[in-house]
Design a protein around this motif. Structure first.
Motif, PDB file in Angstrom:
ATOM      1  N   GLU A  95      44.947  59.533  24.864  1.00 12.66           N
ATOM      2  CA  GLU A  95      44.126  58.641  25.578  1.00 12.66           C
ATOM      3  C   GLU A  95      44.450  58.606  27.066  1.00 12.66           C
ATOM      4  O   GLU A  95      45.276  59.249  27.286  1.00 12.66           O
ATOM      5  CB  GLU A  95      44.132  57.273  25.025  1.00 12.66           C
ATOM      6  CG  GLU A  95      43.618  57.229  23.571  1.00 12.66           C
ATOM      7  CD  GLU A  95      44.444  55.990  22.684  1.00 12.66           C
ATOM      8  OE1 GLU A  95      45.211  55.025  23.035  1.00 12.66           O
ATOM      9  OE2 GLU A  95      43.993  55.903  21.419  1.00 12.66           O
ATOM     10  N   THR A 131      42.081  53.726  30.093  1.00 13.47           N
ATOM     11  CA  THR A 131      41.642  52.791  28.858  1.00 13.47           C
ATOM     12  C   THR A 131      42.691  52.076  28.334  1.00 13.47           C
ATOM     13  O   THR A 131      42.545  50.982  27.982  1.00 13.47           O
ATOM     14  CB  THR A 131      41.356  54.039  27.719  1.00 13.47           C
ATOM     15  OG1 THR A 131      40.916  55.298  28.614  1.00 13.47           O
ATOM     16  CG2 THR A 131      40.271  53.673  27.165  1.00 13.47           C
ATOM     17  N   LEU A 158      39.265  56.907  22.548  1.00 14.10           N
ATOM     18  CA  LEU A 158      39.693  55.680  22.681  1.00 14.10           C
ATOM     19  C   LEU A 158      40.422  55.179  21.223  1.00 14.10           C
ATOM     20  O   LEU A 158      40.443  56.062  20.205  1.00 14.10           O
ATOM     21  CB  LEU A 158      38.303  54.730  22.358  1.00 14.10           C
ATOM     22  CG  LEU A 158      37.225  55.105  23.651  1.00 14.10           C
ATOM     23  CD1 LEU A 158      35.709  54.399  23.170  1.00 14.10           C
ATOM     24  CD2 LEU A 158      37.785  54.636  24.833  1.00 14.10           C
ATOM     25  N   GLN A 161      36.635  49.269  26.624  1.00 11.24           N
ATOM     26  CA  GLN A 161      37.230  50.597  26.886  1.00 11.24           C
ATOM     27  C   GLN A 161      36.177  52.039  26.909  1.00 11.24           C
ATOM     28  O   GLN A 161      36.392  52.643  27.856  1.00 11.24           O
ATOM     29  CB  GLN A 161      38.394  50.915  25.817  1.00 11.24           C
ATOM     30  CG  GLN A 161      39.605  50.009  25.879  1.00 11.24           C
ATOM     31  CD  GLN A 161      40.587  50.249  24.795  1.00 11.24           C
ATOM     32  OE1 GLN A 161      40.205  49.977  23.863  1.00 11.24           O
ATOM     33  NE2 GLN A 161      41.712  50.468  25.174  1.00 11.24           N
ATOM     34  N   ARG A 165      35.026  54.163  29.818  1.00 10.10           N
ATOM     35  CA  ARG A 165      35.178  56.081  29.605  1.00 10.10           C
ATOM     36  C   ARG A 165      33.717  56.416  30.005  1.00 10.10           C
ATOM     37  O   ARG A 165      33.791  57.604  30.395  1.00 10.10           O
ATOM     38  CB  ARG A 165      35.433  55.990  28.065  1.00 10.10           C
ATOM     39  CG  ARG A 165      36.842  56.073  27.890  1.00 10.10           C
ATOM     40  CD  ARG A 165      37.529  57.426  28.386  1.00 10.10           C
ATOM     41  NE  ARG A 165      37.166  58.624  27.751  1.00 10.10           N
ATOM     42  CZ  ARG A 165      37.160  59.841  28.321  1.00 10.10           C
ATOM     43  NH1 ARG A 165      37.167  60.095  29.802  1.00 10.10           N
ATOM     44  NH2 ARG A 165      36.698  60.989  27.872  1.00 10.10           N
TER      45      ARG A 165
END
Ligand SMILES: *Cc1c(COP(=O)(O)O)cnc(C)c1O
Length: 359
Positions: free
Chosen positions: A15, A19, A194, A245, A249
């Motif tokens: 990740e 995030t 995520l 998140q 992104r």
């Protein structure tokens, strides 16, 4: 449990720090305009990234990808429909299993090994079916299908084209208009990088028309999600933090050049890796590989599961073993998410060191 290992697994994937920072914060209350705005903006960005036709909608489920596959069958496939499921591995089989459990009439078509269905004539005996279920990329063996041709087959013969694009989204071409996709399933823990927990079903107006008004499910009833989505909400408490998140992104993917640059980034990492293993006792397993993941076969007779276990214990690097019949010979390396060229070089160094071969 150690959380600092470098993971090359196809979900979860490595990740991004930005995030993770959002995930470390207090979860906010969500029945308000501020959160609705986040949802509505995310929907707009998702629709753009998959080139969805006008008036398409996104259903956001707090669930893993399989739940979205099941929800798609429950809401879009009626008991009168004849369904064709393309099965080349575990994820294709899952669609067939879901149909069976819910008493949907389903024929499974098992393509020959390495057939990506560029020639759809083999599907002609099933052209009078109503629905086609397929995984854009069968992740268990890294086999990518020719969605352009399959989409044309569906359009010509009027089949509703339902695609599980979970391990193709953001890493490989997935274009709802070009590929004539009516319902597209994606989830949070693959290309989006995520945490697991969100799955989205993107529906074109044609799929929306097909929604069963009273399906035998409460949590997965699409019509409730669509009503709520109009004001940027969900019927039940969503994975609020993962949605925040995802919003971050999606904005960052678009800022960095959108879908084409996301795909070409993964493609360059995958090529770098595949070029780098040429001296090793490893070979590519399938002919039509996506950018997202590489399936490798051990050519020196070593058990692939043993190799994966050795690499983790000696180098703290996690590769992905295969299950079932392929567990002895095949393992996988993912290129999704925040895996960089440097990470990939590190893995190549480790593999060379393991085999005692100079880089
Ligand atoms: C990962 C994946 C899924 C989803 O699996 P879950 O564990 O339920 O999230 C579904 N289909 C494909 C092709 C996948 O790669």
């Amino acid at each position: 449990m150690k959380q600092n290992k470098l993971i090359f697994t196809p979900g979860p994937v490595k990740e991004f720090p930005e995030t993770n920072a959002i995930g470390g914060q207090q979860t906010p209350y969500f029945r308000n305009d501020e959160f609705s705005q986040v949802m509505l903006e995310s929907e707009k960005m998702l629709l753009a990234l998959v080139n969805a036709p006008q008036n398409s909608k996104v259903i956001t489920l707090t669930a893993s990808g399989t739940a979205a596959m099941e929800a798609a069958v429950l809401n879009l496939v009626s008991v009168e429909d004849k369904t064709l499921s393309i099965v080349s591995g575990g994820f294709g089989q899952r669609f067939s299993d879901i149909c069976k459990i819910h008493q949907r009439e389903c024929q499974s078509y098992h393509p020959q090994q390495d057939d990506d269905l560029t020639n759809t004539d083999v599907l002609l005996p099933h052209k009078d079916n109503d629905i086609l279920l397929i995984n854009a990329h069968e992740t268990t063996i890294c086999h990518q299908f020719n969605l352009t041709q399959i989409g044309q087959f569906c359009k010509k013969n009027d089949l509703l084209h339902i695609v599980d694009g979970i391990s193709a989204f953001l890493t490989d071409p997935l274009d709802m208009q070009l590929h004539n996709i009516d319902a597209l399933i994606v989830s949070s823990q693959k290309g989006l990088a995520l945490p697991p927990g969100l799955a989205m079903i993107i529906l074109t107006p044609k799929a929306i028309d097909k929604i069963i008004p009273e399906p035998a499910t409460l949590y997965f009833k699409f019509s409730d999600y669509l009503t709520n989505a109009q004001r940027g909400q969900t019927p039940y408490t969503p994975a609020v933090s993962i949605i925040l998140q995802m919003h971050q992104r999606l904005k960052s993917i678009i800022k960095q050049g959108g879908i084409d640059s996301a795909i070409s980034h993964t493609q360059s990492i995958a090529q770098f890796f595949r070029n780098g293993i040429k001296n090793l006792p490893l070979a590519l397993y399938s002919k039509h590989m996506p950018n997202s993941v590489t399936a490798l076969i051990t050519t020196n007779g070593q058990h692939a599961g043993e190799l994966v276990a050795d690499i983790e214990s000696k180098y703290q690097i996690v590769l992905c073993p295969n299950g079932g019949a392929l567990s002895k010979t095949v393992f996988r390396v993912s290129h999704m998410g925040n895996i960089t060229r440097e990470d990939t070089q590190k893995l190549l160094n480790v593999l060379h060191d393991y085999y005692g071969i100079n880089v």
